[in-house]
Design a protein around this motif. Structure first.
Motif, mmCIF file in Angstrom:
data_model
loop_
_atom_site.group_PDB
_atom_site.id
_atom_site.type_symbol
_atom_site.label_atom_id
_atom_site.label_comp_id
_atom_site.label_asym_id
_atom_site.label_seq_id
_atom_site.Cartn_x
_atom_site.Cartn_y
_atom_site.Cartn_z
ATOM 1 N N VAL A 162 46.890 32.485 7.034
ATOM 2 C CA VAL A 162 48.845 30.952 7.194
ATOM 3 C C VAL A 162 48.493 30.153 7.335
ATOM 4 C CG1 VAL A 162 50.110 33.090 7.984
ATOM 5 C CG2 VAL A 162 48.656 31.378 9.909
ATOM 6 N N PHE A 163 46.917 29.240 7.567
ATOM 7 C CA PHE A 163 46.779 28.432 7.817
ATOM 8 C C PHE A 163 45.625 27.851 6.124
ATOM 9 C CE2 PHE A 163 45.204 28.284 12.552
ATOM 10 C CZ PHE A 163 46.526 27.343 13.003
ATOM 11 N N ALA A 164 45.964 28.202 6.028
ATOM 12 C CA ALA A 164 45.485 28.483 3.962
ATOM 13 C C ALA A 164 46.639 28.025 3.303
ATOM 14 C CB ALA A 164 44.358 29.977 3.595
ATOM 15 N N GLY A 165 47.944 29.274 3.602
ATOM 16 C CA GLY A 165 48.578 28.533 3.350
ATOM 17 C C GLY A 165 49.202 27.590 3.705
ATOM 18 N N SER A 166 49.215 26.761 4.404
ATOM 19 C CA SER A 166 49.850 25.573 4.904
ATOM 20 C C SER A 166 48.898 24.658 4.327
ATOM 21 C CB SER A 166 49.790 25.623 6.893
ATOM 22 O OG SER A 166 49.683 24.499 7.002
ATOM 23 N N TYR A 167 47.680 25.103 4.334
ATOM 24 C CA TYR A 167 47.000 23.441 3.105
ATOM 25 C C TYR A 167 47.587 23.653 1.493
ATOM 26 C CZ TYR A 167 43.067 20.582 1.815
ATOM 27 O OH TYR A 167 42.427 19.885 1.187
ATOM 28 N N LEU A 168 47.680 24.667 1.059
ATOM 29 C CA LEU A 168 48.023 24.782 0.109
ATOM 30 C C LEU A 168 49.426 23.819 -0.266
ATOM 31 C CD1 LEU A 168 46.723 28.120 -1.346
ATOM 32 C CD2 LEU A 168 45.653 26.299 -2.310
ATOM 33 N N LEU A 169 50.346 24.468 0.338
ATOM 34 C CA LEU A 169 51.348 23.702 0.424
ATOM 35 C C LEU A 169 51.434 21.832 0.710
ATOM 36 C CD1 LEU A 169 53.680 26.432 2.507
ATOM 37 C CD2 LEU A 169 54.215 25.450 -0.408
ATOM 38 N N ALA A 170 50.733 21.823 1.493
ATOM 39 C CA ALA A 170 50.044 20.351 1.589
ATOM 40 C C ALA A 170 48.959 19.431 0.778
ATOM 41 C CB ALA A 170 48.989 20.083 2.580
#
Length: 301
Positions: A162-170
């Motif tokens: 989920v941190f990876a998903g957050s970074y991709l959105l960033a």
């Protein structure tokens, strides 16, 4: 003067060393707090107290004219990051610091996979091999079938995703709005997102706990600031390998302060994962494109 001629590798390495110490201090304080406060509440208070650092960013946030799509993406990132933070806080109180630190290195690897699936990034054979090596590193750490996989391990595996998903959105939002707005909106949305879960299982915190969580916010903010200084001083290919020292410090901290046994398998697995991340970062630099893979600390914010 170009970036290469202005590079100051010693300065960059120094600031990355300071960054590592800041993030290890964060993990130590959360570990010290232990399970006496629910993870969602601890995470909520950390972000709530940290809102004081957003005050200089408020003018930029007010000046931003966000579209409905951008509001949706910020909301989705808040959901992802809120879940990741709660899982990280939970894992910190359940498994050794060294294991949390080593497994946190997986997030940039998941970012690489996500960038290929959702952002159209090319996943060449070398990068696929690097991803496989990282997953082998995770298997070395967990050793399923040879040791008991605790709920904390599962929490960290999910947190990295989920941190990876957050970074991709960033990454998407960074190309559309100012960086200060991206940072501020994350803190605001995570605070809001964590509030109902914190209130559902509220334990009145002591002044000591509040002070400890404010210190967590201070060290986390300082870590991201010094990381920015490191990136400004030297290429990420120079500073990235230094993040491995966080695992060394985490092992020492766990052994000396929390009496956690030193597990050579955790160190070996973490080394494999970080070697994979370092290779992917180096490949991005050699291809001279905008980096997709973040350094490990960037994923927690």
């Amino acid at each position: 003067m170009d970036a290469a001629s202005s590079s100051k590798p010693i300065v960059g390495i120094f600031w990355m060393l300071v960054t590592g110490l800041c993030f290890v201090a964060v993990t130590a304080m959360v570990k010290y707090m232990g399970p006496r406060m629910p993870p969602a509440e601890a995470a909520f208070l950390r972000y709530l107290l940290g809102l004081v650092f957003l005050l200089p960013m408020l003018p930029a946030v007010r000046a931003a004219h966000l579209t409905r799509r951008q509001w949706k993406l910020f909301t989705l990132r808040g959901v992802f990051h809120s879940a990741g933070v709660v899982l990280w806080f939970y894992a910190m109180t359940r498994i050794p610091i060294a294991e949390v630190t080593a497994m946190n290195y997986l997030a940039p690897v998941y970012v690489t996979i996500g960038a290929a699936l959702f952002l159209g990034e090319k996943l060449a054979a070398r990068r696929i091999a690097a991803v496989v090596i990282a997953l082998m590193g995770a298997a070395v750490i967990l050793r399923p079938g040879f040791r008991q996989v605790e709920p904390g391990h599962v929490a960290m595996l999910i947190a990295a995703v989920v941190f990876a998903g957050s970074y991709l959105l960033a990454k998407i939002m960074a190309g559309e709005v100012k960086a200060t707005v991206v940072v501020a909106m994350l803190s605001i949305f995570v605070t809001i997102g964590l509030a109902p879960f914190a209130l559902a299982d509220w334990v009145t915190p002591s002044l000591g706990d509040l002070g400890l969580l404010f210190a967590v916010a201070c060290f986390a903010t300082a870590g991201h600031y010094t990381m920015t200084l490191a990136f400004a001083a030297a290429p990420v290919t120079v500073t990235q390998p230094i993040t491995f020292l966080q695992l060394v410090w985490a092992v020492l901290l766990g052994a000396i302060v929390f009496a956690e046994p030193v597990d050579i398998w955790v160190i070996m697995g973490g080394a494999l994962i970080l070697a994979s991340v370092t290779f992917i970062t180096w490949r991005e630099a050699m291809l001279k494109r905008a980096p997709v893979t973040p350094t490990t600390p960037e994923t927690k914010l």
